[in-house]
Design a protein around this motif. Structure first.
Motif, PDB file in Angstrom:
ATOM      1  N   GLY A 152      26.593  -4.720  31.379  1.00 41.81           N
ATOM      2  CA  GLY A 152      25.846  -5.767  30.711  1.00 41.81           C
ATOM      3  C   GLY A 152      24.379  -5.717  31.072  1.00 41.81           C
ATOM      4  N   ASP A 153      23.568  -6.374  30.236  1.00 45.31           N
ATOM      5  CA  ASP A 153      22.133  -6.441  30.482  1.00 45.31           C
ATOM      6  C   ASP A 153      21.818  -7.573  31.449  1.00 45.31           C
ATOM      7  OD1 ASP A 153      21.699  -4.381  28.669  1.00 45.31           O
ATOM      8  OD2 ASP A 153      21.566  -5.778  26.969  1.00 45.31           O
ATOM      9  N   PHE A 209      26.936  -2.671  36.055  1.00 44.58           N
ATOM     10  CA  PHE A 209      28.086  -1.874  35.622  1.00 44.58           C
ATOM     11  C   PHE A 209      29.236  -2.174  36.579  1.00 44.58           C
ATOM     12  CE2 PHE A 209      24.176   0.398  34.761  1.00 44.58           C
ATOM     13  CZ  PHE A 209      24.302   0.831  33.450  1.00 44.58           C
ATOM     14  N   ALA A 210      30.459  -2.137  36.096  1.00 49.18           N
ATOM     15  CA  ALA A 210      31.617  -2.392  36.970  1.00 49.18           C
ATOM     16  C   ALA A 210      32.829  -1.623  36.460  1.00 49.18           C
ATOM     17  CB  ALA A 210      31.912  -3.893  37.012  1.00 49.18           C
ATOM     18  N   TRP A 211      33.542  -0.975  37.369  1.00 45.48           N
ATOM     19  CA  TRP A 211      34.782  -0.283  37.015  1.00 45.48           C
ATOM     20  C   TRP A 211      35.594  -0.019  38.283  1.00 45.48           C
ATOM     21  CZ3 TRP A 211      30.044   2.059  37.410  1.00 45.48           C
ATOM     22  CH2 TRP A 211      29.936   3.171  38.234  1.00 45.48           C
ATOM     23  N   TYR A 212      36.894   0.168  38.104  1.00 45.13           N
ATOM     24  CA  TYR A 212      37.753   0.532  39.238  1.00 45.13           C
ATOM     25  C   TYR A 212      37.640   2.024  39.472  1.00 45.13           C
ATOM     26  CZ  TYR A 212      39.920  -4.050  39.684  1.00 45.13           C
ATOM     27  OH  TYR A 212      40.140  -5.386  39.921  1.00 45.13           O
ATOM     28  N   GLU A 213      37.605   2.395  40.757  1.00 46.33           N
ATOM     29  CA  GLU A 213      37.455   3.798  41.105  1.00 46.33           C
ATOM     30  C   GLU A 213      38.347   4.109  42.305  1.00 46.33           C
ATOM     31  OE1 GLU A 213      33.519   6.178  40.962  1.00 46.33           O
ATOM     32  OE2 GLU A 213      33.730   5.598  43.065  1.00 46.33           O
ATOM     33  N   LYS A 238      34.044  -0.747  41.836  1.00 45.58           N
ATOM     34  CA  LYS A 238      32.648  -0.366  42.069  1.00 45.58           C
ATOM     35  C   LYS A 238      31.770  -1.269  41.209  1.00 45.58           C
ATOM     36  CE  LYS A 238      31.148   3.806  42.940  1.00 45.58           C
ATOM     37  NZ  LYS A 238      30.785   5.239  42.815  1.00 45.58           N
ATOM     38  N   PHE A 239      30.780  -1.867  41.864  1.00 44.66           N
ATOM     39  CA  PHE A 239      29.887  -2.797  41.177  1.00 44.66           C
ATOM     40  C   PHE A 239      28.461  -2.313  41.390  1.00 44.66           C
ATOM     41  CE2 PHE A 239      27.832  -7.019  40.538  1.00 44.66           C
ATOM     42  CZ  PHE A 239      28.370  -7.303  39.279  1.00 44.66           C
ATOM     43  N   VAL A 240      27.769  -1.968  40.310  1.00 43.69           N
ATOM     44  CA  VAL A 240      26.442  -1.354  40.374  1.00 43.69           C
ATOM     45  C   VAL A 240      25.405  -2.301  39.776  1.00 43.69           C
ATOM     46  CG1 VAL A 240      25.024   0.605  39.652  1.00 43.69           C
ATOM     47  CG2 VAL A 240      27.454   0.947  40.205  1.00 43.69           C
ATOM     48  N   LEU A 241      24.318  -2.513  40.523  1.00 40.81           N
ATOM     49  CA  LEU A 241      23.195  -3.334  40.073  1.00 40.81           C
ATOM     50  C   LEU A 241      22.009  -2.412  39.848  1.00 40.81           C
ATOM     51  CD1 LEU A 241      23.661  -6.230  42.660  1.00 40.81           C
ATOM     52  CD2 LEU A 241      24.264  -6.307  40.230  1.00 40.81           C
ATOM     53  N   SER A 242      21.437  -2.440  38.643  1.00 43.67           N
ATOM     54  CA  SER A 242      20.365  -1.488  38.323  1.00 43.67           C
ATOM     55  C   SER A 242      18.993  -2.151  38.384  1.00 43.67           C
ATOM     56  CB  SER A 242      20.590  -0.903  36.924  1.00 43.67           C
ATOM     57  OG  SER A 242      20.529  -1.925  35.939  1.00 43.67           O
TER      58      SER A 242
END
Length: 236
Positions: A102-103, A141-145, A166-170
Motif C-alpha cells: 500500500g501507499d 509491503f507485507a507477506w509471509y516468508e 515480513k513487513f517492509v517500510l519504504s
C-alpha cells in the motif's frame, strides 16, 4: 198580531260581540305564548365531566403526567471505533494471508517519515501493531516468508513463531530502529532484520492454534501504519 223581530236587542248584540272578541283575543294570546316560549323545548345536554369551566371540551382521557414516555430502543451498541475510526477486527475470518502492499500518506518532496514509536495491543479477536511516524506515513509491503531472510544478503533469520510475516517500510531513514519487546499469545515478537535500498525490513513471528499463517490487514491513517493480525489462521 205583532211578528217577532229578527234583530236581537241592541244590548244582547253588544254582549255577544264582546264575547266573540274575548274568545278571539284569548286564542291569539295562547298562540303568542307558544311561540315565545311555551310548549316543549329541546332538553339541554347534560354537562360532561370532562368539560372545562369555559365550556370547551377536553379529551375524556389524557396521559398521566407522571407516566414516563417510552424510550426508543435502538440497535445494540457496536464496538467502539479505534484509531482512524476503524473497528478492530470486525470479522477476522475475512482476513487473508496473501501478499499485500500500500501507499503511504502525506508524502512529498523533502518529506521524510520518521518512526517515533511502535505500539502493540491484544484485542479479543486480533492483535494490533501501530507504527507511529512523524511528518508522514511510508509505503509498505507485507507477506509471509519461510524461512524469513534478511534483505540484500538473504541470510536466514531465526525468531519465535511458527509463521513469519515480513513487513517492509519504504522511504524511511537508514538509522530507523524498532524498539519493542511486546509480545502476545499470537504475536511472538517483532525483529529488525535489515535495511536495503531505502527499505526497512521487519520480521514478525506469529502463532495460531492450528499452526497456519494468520490472516492480516494493513491500514494507513494520517501518520500511522496499522497492522491487524487475526488470532486464527486465514479463513479459519
Amino acid at each position: 198580531m205583532r211578528r217577532p223581530s229578527r234583530h236581537l236587542p241592541r244590548h244582547r248584540a253588544a254582549t255577544a260581540l264582546a264575547a266573540v272578541l274575548l274568545a278571539v283575543t284569548a286564542c291569539q294570546g295562547g298562540e303568542e305564548d307558544d311561540a315565545a316560549g311555551g310548549g316543549e323545548t329541546p332538553a339541554s345536554p347534560a354537562s360532561s365531566p370532562s368539560a372545562s369551566a369555559s365550556g370547551s371540551e377536553t379529551p375524556a382521557e389524557s396521559p398521566d403526567a407522571t407516566t414516563a414516555a417510552p424510550t426508543a430502543s435502538g440497535p445494540a451498541s457496536s464496538p467502539a471505533p479505534s484509531e482512524g475510526g476503524d473497528v478492530i477486527c470486525p470479522d477476522p475470518s475475512a482476513l487473508d494471508a496473501g501478499r499485500k502492499s500500500g501507499d503511504g500518506a502525506g508524502l512529498g518532496a523533502g518529506v521524510v517519515p520518521r518512526l517515533q514509536e511502535v505500539r502493540v495491543a491484544a484485542h479479543p479477536r486480533c492483535d494490533r501493531v501501530v507504527f507511529d511516524f512523524e511528518n508522514a506515513a511510508p509505503g509498505w509491503f507485507a507477506w509471509y516468508e519461510e524461512p524469513l531472510r534478511s534483505p540484500g544478503r538473504g541470510d536466514a533469520v531465526r525468531m519465535p513463531g511458527e509463521s513469519h510475516l515480513k513487513f517492509v517500510l519504504s522511504g524511511v531513514p537508514r538509522d530507523t530502529r524498532v524498539r519493542t519487546d511486546a509480545t502476545t499469545a499470537t504475536l511472538r515478537g517483532i525483529k529488525h532484520i535489515g535495511y536495503f535500498e531505502g527499505e526497512l525490513s521487519l520480521g514478525l513471528g506469529i502463532d495460531t492454534p492450528d499452526g497456519e499463517p494468520a490472516g492480516f490487514r494493513v491500514r494507513v491513517w494520517d501518520d500511522k501504519v496499522v497492522l491487524d493480525i487475526a488470532h486464527t489462521s486465514a479463513g479459519g
